[in-house]
Design a protein around this motif. Structure first.
Motif, mmCIF file in Angstrom:
data_model
loop_
_atom_site.group_PDB
_atom_site.id
_atom_site.type_symbol
_atom_site.label_atom_id
_atom_site.label_comp_id
_atom_site.label_asym_id
_atom_site.label_seq_id
_atom_site.Cartn_x
_atom_site.Cartn_y
_atom_site.Cartn_z
ATOM 1 N N TYR A 116 0.809 -1.216 0.000
ATOM 2 C CA TYR A 116 0.000 0.000 0.000
ATOM 3 C C TYR A 116 0.844 1.269 0.000
ATOM 4 O O TYR A 116 0.633 2.188 0.797
ATOM 5 N N THR A 166 -6.919 -5.848 3.054
ATOM 6 C CA THR A 166 -7.835 -5.039 2.266
ATOM 7 C C THR A 166 -7.842 -3.618 2.798
ATOM 8 O O THR A 166 -7.088 -3.265 3.717
ATOM 9 N N THR A 167 -8.712 -2.791 2.245
ATOM 10 C CA THR A 167 -8.842 -1.407 2.684
ATOM 11 C C THR A 167 -10.180 -1.209 3.386
ATOM 12 O O THR A 167 -11.124 -1.978 3.199
ATOM 13 N N LEU A 187 -5.948 1.821 5.773
ATOM 14 C CA LEU A 187 -6.534 3.001 5.128
ATOM 15 C C LEU A 187 -8.033 3.095 5.396
ATOM 16 O O LEU A 187 -8.838 3.281 4.492
ATOM 17 N N ASP A 188 -8.394 2.994 6.653
ATOM 18 C CA ASP A 188 -9.809 3.008 7.014
ATOM 19 C C ASP A 188 -10.152 4.290 7.766
ATOM 20 O O ASP A 188 -10.152 4.328 8.999
ATOM 21 N N THR A 246 -4.011 0.763 11.666
ATOM 22 C CA THR A 246 -4.393 -0.454 10.958
ATOM 23 C C THR A 246 -4.925 -1.434 11.984
ATOM 24 O O THR A 246 -4.753 -1.249 13.197
#
Length: 275
Positions: A116, A166-167, A187-188, A246
């Motif tokens: 990422y 995942t994102t 990336l949440d 994360t």
């Protein structure tokens, strides 16, 4: 030929650097640093501390402003591609104008360059466009995923089980993937884990600012700790102006062993036997 090193510098602790990364730092003539604005000056300070601690010879550091990405665009992929093109143009200028033929330049990448991060894709784009000639090498780093599981003292995978990364955006759109019990989410910004507070069989291992003095760790059943994570995340972002976090979502497994049933994570003794 110019040489470019893409060096993974870990999740935030200057001591996260591998021996290979330290050796690479000491070869560099010019470091290319992206300025992410006044709000993230502590990230710039961490980079400077890494250079102070691990370099030995003379070098130059060239800093440029990181292009802004349109975070309100309806077409997310198009916005990211536009941002990467503008970043690529600036990278090309840096390499062409600041690094002489035969010189060694470097980009310092948080975590691991292969997870990422856009730097590798941007340099591949530049090579395909043939706008500036260079060769490049990648030096892996300790990712936030590795730092997260280490700080929570857990394994990333369970025996014979897949792990997916995942994102937050995809988790919110698609839900918990079928056939996956261990899901790393990056990336949440929207806290998609709150979608699973109705379930009592999913645990979360969350971490922010991993490897730094501001590190925050929270773990437990999602339905019990989700509100704590949202509050901690909101307060930390307000205090610092930015956040990097994360987490791992983990379904509890039900396994039958002889006449006994085991629910949840394996015990410490189980893991020792598995080794």
């Amino acid at each position: 030929m110019r040489e470019i090193l893409i060096i993974g510098i870990g999740a935030g602790d200057p001591d996260h650097l591998t021996g290979q990364a330290i050796e690479a730092l000491r070869r560099v003539d010019v470091f290319f640093l992206l300025d992410k604005g006044a709000v993230k000056q502590d990230l710039a300070a961490l980079r400077q501390e890494i250079l102070r601690r691990h370099t030995t010879g003379a070098y130059r550091a060239v800093e440029i402003a990181d292009p802004e990405r349109d975070r309100t665009a309806a077409d997310y992929r198009a916005a990211v591609e536009d941002w990467r093109r503008r970043r690529a143009d600036r990278f090309a200028e840096l390499i062409r104008d600041e690094l002489p033929d035969g010189g060694c330049g470097a980009f310092l990448v948080w975590g691991d360059p292969a997870l990422y991060d856009s730097t590798l894709a941007i340099l591949d784009d530049l090579r395909e466009r043939d706008v500036v000639e260079f060769d490049h090498q990648v030096i892996p780093g300790i990712s936030s995923v590795a730092a997260l599981t280490a700080r929570h003292r857990i394994a990333l995978n369970r025996i014979g089980r897949p792990v997916q990364i995942t994102t937050g955006r995809r988790l919110a759109d698609e839900g918990f993937p079928a056939g996956v019990d261990d899901l790393v989410v990056m990336l949440d910004a929207q806290c998609a884990f709150t979608l699973f507070t109705a379930a009592d069989s999913i645990d979360i291992y969350w971490g922010a600012y991993l490897g730094t003095g501001d590190e925050i760790l929270i773990a437990g059943p999602v339905h019990q700790v989700a509100d704590r994570i949202v509050t901690a995340r909101t307060e930390a972002r307000r205090r610092k102006g930015w956040i990097m976090d994360t987490y791992l979502l983990r379904r509890r497994l039900v396994q039958t062993t002889g006449q006994h049933q085991k629910t949840g994570q394996q015990t410490r003794d189980d893991r020792a036997d598995d080794d």
